[in-house]
Write a protein that holds these residues in place. Structure first.
Motif, PDB file in Angstrom:
ATOM      1  N   LEU A 139       6.368   2.069  -1.754  1.00  0.00           N
ATOM      2  CA  LEU A 139       5.198   1.409  -1.179  1.00  0.00           C
ATOM      3  C   LEU A 139       5.554   0.740   0.148  1.00  0.00           C
ATOM      4  N   ARG A 140       4.557   0.534   0.968  1.00  0.00           N
ATOM      5  CA  ARG A 140       4.738  -0.051   2.293  1.00  0.00           C
ATOM      6  C   ARG A 140       4.132  -1.455   2.325  1.00  0.00           C
ATOM      7  N   SER A 141       4.850  -2.392   2.926  1.00  0.00           N
ATOM      8  CA  SER A 141       4.348  -3.767   2.994  1.00  0.00           C
ATOM      9  C   SER A 141       3.598  -4.000   4.296  1.00  0.00           C
ATOM     10  N   ILE A 142       2.618  -4.900   4.237  1.00  0.00           N
ATOM     11  CA  ILE A 142       1.837  -5.275   5.405  1.00  0.00           C
ATOM     12  C   ILE A 142       1.934  -6.785   5.566  1.00  0.00           C
ATOM     13  N   GLY A 143       2.355  -7.227   6.733  1.00  0.00           N
ATOM     14  CA  GLY A 143       2.487  -8.650   6.978  1.00  0.00           C
ATOM     15  C   GLY A 143       3.705  -9.251   6.304  1.00  0.00           C
ATOM     16  N   ASP A 199       2.209   0.362 -10.187  1.00  0.00           N
ATOM     17  CA  ASP A 199       1.578   1.596 -10.657  1.00  0.00           C
ATOM     18  C   ASP A 199       0.133   1.693 -10.177  1.00  0.00           C
ATOM     19  N   ALA A 200      -0.557   0.564 -10.130  1.00  0.00           N
ATOM     20  CA  ALA A 200      -1.953   0.577  -9.678  1.00  0.00           C
ATOM     21  C   ALA A 200      -2.063   1.064  -8.243  1.00  0.00           C
ATOM     22  N   ALA A 201      -1.116   0.656  -7.412  1.00  0.00           N
ATOM     23  CA  ALA A 201      -1.137   1.083  -6.008  1.00  0.00           C
ATOM     24  C   ALA A 201      -0.718   2.542  -5.863  1.00  0.00           C
ATOM     25  N   THR A 202       0.355   2.922  -6.528  1.00  0.00           N
ATOM     26  CA  THR A 202       0.866   4.292  -6.372  1.00  0.00           C
ATOM     27  C   THR A 202      -0.087   5.326  -6.973  1.00  0.00           C
ATOM     28  N   SER A 203      -0.801   4.966  -8.039  1.00  0.00           N
ATOM     29  CA  SER A 203      -1.704   5.904  -8.707  1.00  0.00           C
ATOM     30  C   SER A 203      -3.072   5.977  -8.054  1.00  0.00           C
ATOM     31  N   GLY A 204      -3.372   5.030  -7.157  1.00  0.00           N
ATOM     32  CA  GLY A 204      -4.679   4.996  -6.520  1.00  0.00           C
ATOM     33  C   GLY A 204      -5.718   4.222  -7.308  1.00  0.00           C
ATOM     34  N   VAL A 217       0.863  -1.185   0.000  1.00  0.00           N
ATOM     35  CA  VAL A 217       0.000   0.000   0.000  1.00  0.00           C
ATOM     36  C   VAL A 217       0.895   1.229   0.000  1.00  0.00           C
ATOM     37  N   THR A 218       0.304   2.384  -0.278  1.00  0.00           N
ATOM     38  CA  THR A 218       1.087   3.624  -0.215  1.00  0.00           C
ATOM     39  C   THR A 218       1.415   3.948   1.238  1.00  0.00           C
TER      40      THR A 218
END
Length: 335
Positions: free
Chosen positions: A217-221, A192-197, A136-137
């Protein structure tokens, strides 16, 4: 862009149709019965690998002479882009073994295809750092998988292992996986999909995962490593081939087992294979650790995967263990 909460139906119809065609072809040509041999008596085997990774032990076995020492003449070929579609080639005798992942195999098993797992190649593990995961951003309000409720997640394919992992981890975190919307995007477009929203999050893997981290981007888990023991890569064969060629099949998986040990002890050899057979830049390969390979098949974890995939409507039914594993496969029962 494809979206779905129930993506399995079309895939399984196609897979079943192809498999039926393959079975008829095998019946007509005798595919999967007696092992073909070379002029010097070596058993001929064709194995279909994935187009991405985890296939390195196959080339190690070839390079180190493990196949030759076992009396095998093995040809390694790239299989279908969607490895679940390798089943027809195995059923009609074009190949004796093929690679796929847990969900790819289970989709066939749930349709009663006469295929069996012969060995694992890699499983999720806490012994290595994640090489895949949810991204996620940095300013995203998403802080856990539970926060994906009502959100859109980009993944490379619907209905497979990655969608299962996301849904499983959402549920494990206390969320409702049925409230997550998944969209299929080209793997190269996930960052790009994550960074662009365009999406609220993406689940990426391999070099694309690391590229996403490098972009901010930031990772989760911990990705698939949060389900340790889940099989990420395996080899399977047709039941017909195994019933007629058990000795040859055992020699094959024993040679692969030796190669797995060698691969884990010789990362330079693995990286050399990746540079030759993947599209990943050499600099990236040199900068990252290799995968940890494992022949073991954790039947307890696999049963959890089966139960949950069925619960999440990713499998039509829950195949029993005797429809999954060859009786000489290296199975273990975890806790």
């Amino acid at each position: 862009m494809e979206t779905s909460r129930n993506p399995r139906r079309r895939t399984l119809i196609v897979l079943t149709a192809l498999a039926v065609t393959g079975s008829l072809t095998a019946t007509g040509c005798g595919g999967g019965s007696a092992t073909a041999t070379t002029s010097d008596g070596k058993a001929r085997i064709t194995v279909l690998r994935s187009n991405g990774a985890i296939f390195e032990p196959l080339y190690i076995a070839e390079q180190q002479g493990y196949f030759k020492a076992a009396g095998l003449d093995v040809t390694i070929k790239a299989g279908a882009q969607d490895t679940s579609q390798n089943a027809p080639s195995v059923l009609n005798g074009e190949a004796q073994f093929a690679m796929t992942d847990s969900s790819g195999f289970l989709k066939g098993a749930a349709e009663d295809l006469p295929i069996r797992i012969v060995t694992g190649l890699q499983s999720a593990t806490t012994e290595t750092d994640p090489t895949d995961g949810l991204l996620v951003t940095k300013d995203s309000p998403i802080g856990s998988f539970a926060d994906l409720e009502g959100k859109t997640v980009g993944i490379s394919a619907l209905g497979g292992t990655i969608q299962f992992i996301c849904e499983y981890l959402v549920q494990k975190a206390g969320g409702d996986p049925g409230k997550v919307k998944f969209v299929a995007l080209p793997t190269t477009s996930l960052t790009d999909a994550a960074t662009s929203g365009k999406t609220d999050a993406v689940f990426s893997f391999g070099p694309f995962y690391f590229a996403g981290l490098d972009s901010g981007l930031r990772s989760i888990g911990n990705g698939m490593n949060d389900v340790p023991g889940m099989v990420q890569g395996l080899l399977f064969a047709s039941r017909k081939y195994l019933s007629s060629n058990g000795d040859t099949a055992k020699k094959f998986i024993d040679a692969v087992a030796k190669a797995i040990t060698y691969a884990n002890e010789h990362p330079a050899a693995v990286k050399a294979i990746d540079k030759k057979y993947t599209q990943v830049p050499a600099a990236f390969i040199d900068a990252h650790d290799i995968n940890h390979y494992d022949k073991s098949l954790d039947t307890t974890v696999m049963r959890t995967v089966i139960t949950k995939m069925h619960e999440f409507d990713l499998l039509d039914n829950e195949p029993k263990d005797d429809a999954l594993y060859w009786d000489q496969a290296p199975t273990t029962a975890g806790e």
